[in-house]
Design a protein around this motif. Structure first.
Motif, mmCIF file in Angstrom:
data_model
loop_
_atom_site.group_PDB
_atom_site.id
_atom_site.type_symbol
_atom_site.label_atom_id
_atom_site.label_comp_id
_atom_site.label_asym_id
_atom_site.label_seq_id
_atom_site.Cartn_x
_atom_site.Cartn_y
_atom_site.Cartn_z
ATOM 1 N N UNK A 1 0.854 -1.185 0.000
ATOM 2 C CA UNK A 1 0.000 0.000 0.000
ATOM 3 C C UNK A 1 0.893 1.239 0.000
ATOM 4 N N UNK A 2 0.657 2.143 -0.927
ATOM 5 C CA UNK A 2 1.476 3.350 -1.009
ATOM 6 C C UNK A 2 0.738 4.550 -0.437
ATOM 7 N N UNK A 3 1.498 5.557 -0.051
ATOM 8 C CA UNK A 3 0.925 6.799 0.457
ATOM 9 C C UNK A 3 0.034 7.454 -0.591
ATOM 10 N N UNK A 4 0.454 7.372 -1.840
ATOM 11 C CA UNK A 4 -0.325 7.984 -2.916
ATOM 12 C C UNK A 4 -1.703 7.335 -3.046
ATOM 13 N N UNK B 1 -9.045 11.844 -1.134
ATOM 14 C CA UNK B 1 -9.207 13.036 -1.992
ATOM 15 C C UNK B 1 -8.288 14.168 -1.533
ATOM 16 N N UNK B 2 -7.030 13.822 -1.242
ATOM 17 C CA UNK B 2 -6.029 14.811 -0.844
ATOM 18 C C UNK B 2 -4.732 14.543 -1.587
ATOM 19 N N UNK B 3 -3.865 15.542 -1.614
ATOM 20 C CA UNK B 3 -2.527 15.260 -2.125
ATOM 21 C C UNK B 3 -1.735 14.600 -0.993
ATOM 22 N N UNK B 4 -0.674 13.859 -1.311
ATOM 23 C CA UNK B 4 0.055 13.099 -0.283
ATOM 24 C C UNK B 4 0.543 13.933 0.893
ATOM 25 N N UNK B 5 1.009 15.155 0.631
ATOM 26 C CA UNK B 5 1.519 16.000 1.712
ATOM 27 C C UNK B 5 0.411 16.387 2.681
#
Length: 290
Positions: free
Chosen positions: A201-204, A211-215
């Protein structure tokens, strides 16, 4: 270690909660769970307490609140099992359903502290510090009846709900292996992790689900869970690994890969970090309890 479901529903059919003062040569060595909450006060004896994936020593004067369906067991020290031992294990156990007074009752603003107490109980709570007032009230509860008995029980719950010195016991990962529902606006992320933690499983991936960007996701996730996404994911995997170890169906190498880890060294490192035991030490501690 075989996990047993204990049915206590018949004992609660005519009362909102039950209270028993259990006194035995030693506590029963049964790794079990039940849908009722349990409030345990240790009056005599010492040993090892198992709550979910938590393994700690217990002693006289300890109060523990266990949430519904959380596996647990108290194992006395070896001296309690010696032939001719005169040692005594004694504890007061109170069992009750989560909404024994009705769901609407606990939604009142005045009940917020107790409602939060019940929420934390899903991990198991051990109360520390000066518990003399609570223990005295719990002992006196046995002698009361009817309305006064129920009122006193609410006073005990309120006292514990406002007690500041406590510790949550079981890990979120272990609890989530028994309960797959999320409790925040990140519910879809939790559900995805629980369903797919055995895979990569990746952060992305999870950021996209939220529904967010990774940061932004990393920042929100850490604020809500007080740990990073990778730490949470490893905790879920280790919690599941603890569950498999107790079921005694797989060897440690198989459990490593079954839990979502790609190599033994990383599995051993993360296991030690989460539980303070190596997998072998953890297994020996558990199997020594049956």
């Amino acid at each position: 270690m075989k996990l047993h479901l204990l049915d206590r529903s018949t004992k609660l059919s005519n009362t909102s909660f039950t209270i028993r003062n259990n006194r035995y040569p030693n506590f029963l060595k049964i790794w079990h769970y039940h849908p009722e909450f349990e409030l345990v006060t240790i009056l005599k004896s010492t040993g090892t307490r198992f709550i979910g994936d938590s393994i700690e020593q217990f002693s006289v004067g300890e109060i523990v609140l266990i949430g519904k369906n959380l596996p647990h067991m108290w194992l006395n020290d070896k001296d309690y099992f010696k032939e001719g031992s005169r040692l005594v294990a004694q504890a007061i156990a109170i069992h009750f359903e989560e909404n024994f007074a009705g769901e609407a009752f606990f939604n009142m603003p005045e009940m917020q502290a107790i409602k939060n107490l019940f929420s934390n109980a899903q991990y198991g709570i051990v109360f520390r510090g000066d518990l003399s007032a609570a223990i005295k009230m719990i002992k006196n509860l046995e002698q009361e009846n009817g309305f006064n008995r129920t009122l006193s029980f609410f006073k005990i719950l309120n006292l514990l709900a406002n007690h500041k010195d406590y510790k949550l016991l079981s890990s979120m990962g272990f609890v989530n292996s028994f309960n797959n529902t999320g409790k925040t606006n990140l519910a879809q992320v939790y559900e995805y992790i629980i369903k797919n933690f055995k895979e990569r499983i990746t952060l992305e991936e999870v950021a996209n689900i939220a529904c967010m960007n990774p940061t932004a996701f990393s920042r929100v996730f850490k604020r809500v869970n007080r740990k990073t996404f990778s730490e949470y994911l490893n905790e879920v995997r280790i919690g599941y690994a603890c569950k498999l170890l107790m079921e005694d169906k797989y060897n440690i190498s198989e459990i490593c890969f079954e839990s979502g880890f790609n190599n033994i060294s990383n599995f051993n490192r993360q296991f030690k970090k989460t539980t303070n035991y190596s997998p072998t030490e953890y297994l020996k501690t558990r199997t020594g309890a049956v």
